[in-house]
Each structure stands twice: as structure tokens, then as C-alpha cells.
Design a protein around this motif. Structure first.
Motif, PDB file in Angstrom:
ATOM      1  N   THR A  74       0.842  -1.190   0.000  1.00  0.00           N
ATOM      2  CA  THR A  74       0.000   0.000   0.000  1.00  0.00           C
ATOM      3  C   THR A  74       0.881   1.246   0.000  1.00  0.00           C
ATOM      4  OG1 THR A  74      -1.648  -1.181   1.322  1.00  0.00           O
ATOM      5  CG2 THR A  74      -1.844   1.217   1.228  1.00  0.00           C
ATOM      6  N   LEU A  75       0.549   2.194  -0.858  1.00  0.00           N
ATOM      7  CA  LEU A  75       1.171   3.512  -0.867  1.00  0.00           C
ATOM      8  C   LEU A  75       0.116   4.507  -0.395  1.00  0.00           C
ATOM      9  CD1 LEU A  75       2.903   3.314  -4.355  1.00  0.00           C
ATOM     10  CD2 LEU A  75       4.016   3.171  -2.147  1.00  0.00           C
ATOM     11  N   SER A  76       0.478   5.370   0.544  1.00  0.00           N
ATOM     12  CA  SER A  76      -0.472   6.319   1.111  1.00  0.00           C
ATOM     13  C   SER A  76       0.128   7.714   1.171  1.00  0.00           C
ATOM     14  CB  SER A  76      -0.872   5.914   2.531  1.00  0.00           C
ATOM     15  OG  SER A  76      -1.409   4.628   2.558  1.00  0.00           O
ATOM     16  N   ALA A  77      -0.735   8.705   1.040  1.00  0.00           N
ATOM     17  CA  ALA A  77      -0.341  10.102   1.215  1.00  0.00           C
ATOM     18  C   ALA A  77      -1.479  10.808   1.944  1.00  0.00           C
ATOM     19  CB  ALA A  77      -0.072  10.762  -0.123  1.00  0.00           C
ATOM     20  N   SER A  99      -8.320  14.842   8.048  1.00  0.00           N
ATOM     21  CA  SER A  99      -7.240  14.659   7.092  1.00  0.00           C
ATOM     22  C   SER A  99      -7.810  14.542   5.683  1.00  0.00           C
ATOM     23  CB  SER A  99      -6.424  13.410   7.427  1.00  0.00           C
ATOM     24  OG  SER A  99      -7.209  12.249   7.234  1.00  0.00           O
ATOM     25  N   LEU A 100      -6.953  14.779   4.719  1.00  0.00           N
ATOM     26  CA  LEU A 100      -7.234  14.559   3.308  1.00  0.00           C
ATOM     27  C   LEU A 100      -6.221  13.535   2.854  1.00  0.00           C
ATOM     28  CD1 LEU A 100      -8.605  15.295   0.604  1.00  0.00           C
ATOM     29  CD2 LEU A 100      -6.904  17.113   0.375  1.00  0.00           C
ATOM     30  N   GLY A 101      -6.680  12.370   2.363  1.00  0.00           N
ATOM     31  CA  GLY A 101      -5.742  11.302   2.067  1.00  0.00           C
ATOM     32  C   GLY A 101      -6.026  10.563   0.782  1.00  0.00           C
ATOM     33  N   TYR A 102      -5.015   9.797   0.348  1.00  0.00           N
ATOM     34  CA  TYR A 102      -5.109   8.942  -0.835  1.00  0.00           C
ATOM     35  C   TYR A 102      -4.381   7.635  -0.541  1.00  0.00           C
ATOM     36  CZ  TYR A 102      -4.425   7.070  -5.495  1.00  0.00           C
ATOM     37  OH  TYR A 102      -4.420   6.249  -6.583  1.00  0.00           O
ATOM     38  N   ASN A 103      -5.003   6.507  -0.906  1.00  0.00           N
ATOM     39  CA  ASN A 103      -4.413   5.173  -0.742  1.00  0.00           C
ATOM     40  C   ASN A 103      -4.435   4.428  -2.060  1.00  0.00           C
ATOM     41  OD1 ASN A 103      -3.757   5.074   1.955  1.00  0.00           O
ATOM     42  ND2 ASN A 103      -5.690   4.186   2.577  1.00  0.00           N
ATOM     43  N   TYR A 104      -3.344   3.734  -2.363  1.00  0.00           N
ATOM     44  CA  TYR A 104      -3.291   2.811  -3.493  1.00  0.00           C
ATOM     45  C   TYR A 104      -2.819   1.476  -2.934  1.00  0.00           C
ATOM     46  CZ  TYR A 104      -1.795   0.375  -7.668  1.00  0.00           C
ATOM     47  OH  TYR A 104      -1.637  -0.557  -8.654  1.00  0.00           O
ATOM     48  N   GLN A 105      -3.611   0.432  -3.117  1.00  0.00           N
ATOM     49  CA  GLN A 105      -3.254  -0.897  -2.620  1.00  0.00           C
ATOM     50  C   GLN A 105      -3.232  -1.870  -3.781  1.00  0.00           C
ATOM     51  OE1 GLN A 105      -5.887  -2.726   0.275  1.00  0.00           O
ATOM     52  NE2 GLN A 105      -4.203  -3.910   1.107  1.00  0.00           N
ATOM     53  N   ARG A 106      -2.179  -2.674  -3.831  1.00  0.00           N
ATOM     54  CA  ARG A 106      -2.047  -3.692  -4.878  1.00  0.00           C
ATOM     55  C   ARG A 106      -1.870  -5.041  -4.220  1.00  0.00           C
ATOM     56  NH1 ARG A 106       0.915  -3.487 -10.567  1.00  0.00           N
ATOM     57  NH2 ARG A 106       0.521  -5.642 -11.120  1.00  0.00           N
ATOM     58  N   PHE A 107      -2.652  -6.010  -4.683  1.00  0.00           N
ATOM     59  CA  PHE A 107      -2.605  -7.369  -4.166  1.00  0.00           C
ATOM     60  C   PHE A 107      -1.704  -8.196  -5.066  1.00  0.00           C
ATOM     61  CE2 PHE A 107      -6.614  -5.459  -2.988  1.00  0.00           C
ATOM     62  CZ  PHE A 107      -6.605  -5.642  -1.625  1.00  0.00           C
ATOM     63  N   LEU A 108      -0.827  -8.992  -4.466  1.00  0.00           N
ATOM     64  CA  LEU A 108       0.155  -9.767  -5.217  1.00  0.00           C
ATOM     65  C   LEU A 108      -0.236 -11.240  -5.193  1.00  0.00           C
ATOM     66  CD1 LEU A 108       3.230  -7.997  -3.677  1.00  0.00           C
ATOM     67  CD2 LEU A 108       2.169  -7.508  -5.862  1.00  0.00           C
ATOM     68  N   SER A 113      -5.976  -4.356  -7.874  1.00  0.00           N
ATOM     69  CA  SER A 113      -5.582  -3.199  -7.077  1.00  0.00           C
ATOM     70  C   SER A 113      -6.814  -2.376  -6.745  1.00  0.00           C
ATOM     71  CB  SER A 113      -4.561  -2.342  -7.829  1.00  0.00           C
ATOM     72  OG  SER A 113      -5.150  -1.789  -8.989  1.00  0.00           O
ATOM     73  N   SER A 114      -6.642  -1.491  -5.783  1.00  0.00           N
ATOM     74  CA  SER A 114      -7.705  -0.561  -5.434  1.00  0.00           C
ATOM     75  C   SER A 114      -7.072   0.762  -5.037  1.00  0.00           C
ATOM     76  CB  SER A 114      -8.567  -1.106  -4.298  1.00  0.00           C
ATOM     77  OG  SER A 114      -7.814  -1.162  -3.102  1.00  0.00           O
ATOM     78  N   SER A 115      -7.811   1.822  -5.257  1.00  0.00           N
ATOM     79  CA  SER A 115      -7.340   3.134  -4.815  1.00  0.00           C
ATOM     80  C   SER A 115      -8.528   3.881  -4.235  1.00  0.00           C
ATOM     81  CB  SER A 115      -6.704   3.916  -5.962  1.00  0.00           C
ATOM     82  OG  SER A 115      -7.632   4.110  -6.999  1.00  0.00           O
TER      83      SER A 115
END
Length: 135
Positions: A74-77, A99-108, A113-115
Motif C-alpha cells: 500500500t502507498l499512502s499520502a 485529514s485529506l488522504g489517498y491510498n493505493y493498494q495492490r494485491f500480489l 488493485s484498489s485506490s
């Protein structure tokens, strides 16, 4: 059961997540007075995890344990507003709301993936900090 089908009842479900997270943050301080500051807190993070789900189905013809693993990253900001009160020159009492946020998750190993983006007004944080080099 009127169809004479066996009924499977889950006797237990166990979920274990193991992972590592690396985060970094940057802050921009705006003085309101000598003792009060508004801070724009920006944060980015990387999370690598593996979730293992174990189910034991009791009853019916299948008395077996089934385990599946779900590795992901997961990458988050996020950007958060923080208010700081300095009761002394080096100690700060911090409070943040939302907060104001963004998540990108990738399943291996597949490419699923989902964002998501989020805007939260309900998250509250509170802390005490020591500032080594406050001007």
C-alpha cells in the motif's frame, strides 16, 4: 435441511497480518502568536503486508482447514491540519482534526488493485512533543 444437503458450519476463522511500514512526514509551520502555531502536516508511507486467513469448516463431509494468503503493498499520502500550543519554549502540545488522504493498494501476485481518496473531519489526534531546535 429438506434437500438432504450437508450443512457446513465454520468452527473458527483466524486472520493474521504481518507487515512492515515506512513513513516520512514534512511540516510547514505558520505562527499565529508566540505560543500558537498552525501546521500543515504532510505524510507519505509504504506498507508491505501478508494476511493469512485460516478457516476450519466443521460438520458435513468437509472437516478440513483451509488457508489462503494475501500479500499486498500500500502507498499512502495524507495532509492534516495540526494546531500546536507551546507552554514553554521547547515543549509543544499538538492537536489535529481530520485529514485529506489517498491510498493505493495492490494485491500480489496478480494485478488486482484498489485506490481511494478520503476526506475526514472526525479523526482526532493529540500529542506532546519536544522541539530540539525551535527558533
Amino acid at each position: 435441511d429438506s434437500n438432504n444437503n450437508p450443512i457446513s458450519v465454520s468452527a473458527y476463522n483466524k486472520t493474521v497480518t504481518r507487515g512492515i511500514r515506512v513513513s516520512s512526514f514534512l511540516r510547514y509551520y505558520l505562527p499565529i502568536s508566540n505560543s500558537f502555531y498552525f501546521v500543515a502536516h504532510g505524510e507519505i508511507s509504504f506498507n508491505r503486508a501478508n494476511t493469512t486467513n485460516t478457516n476450519f469448516n466443521a460438520g458435513g463431509p468437509l472437516n478440513q482447514e483451509v488457508t489462503d494468503e494475501n500479500p499486498s503493498y500500500t502507498l499512502s499520502a495524507a495532509i492534516k491540519p495540526v494546531f500546536i500550543f507551546f507552554p514553554s519554549p521547547k515543549w509543544g502540545i499538538e492537536a489535529g482534526v481530520g485529514s485529506l488522504g489517498y491510498n493505493y493498494q495492490r494485491f500480489l501476485p496478480n494485478v488486482a488493485s484498489s485506490s481511494s481518496a478520503s476526506l475526514s473531519f472526525g479523526g482526532f489526534s493529540f500529542g506532546l512533543a519536544y522541539y530540539f531546535a525551535k527558533k
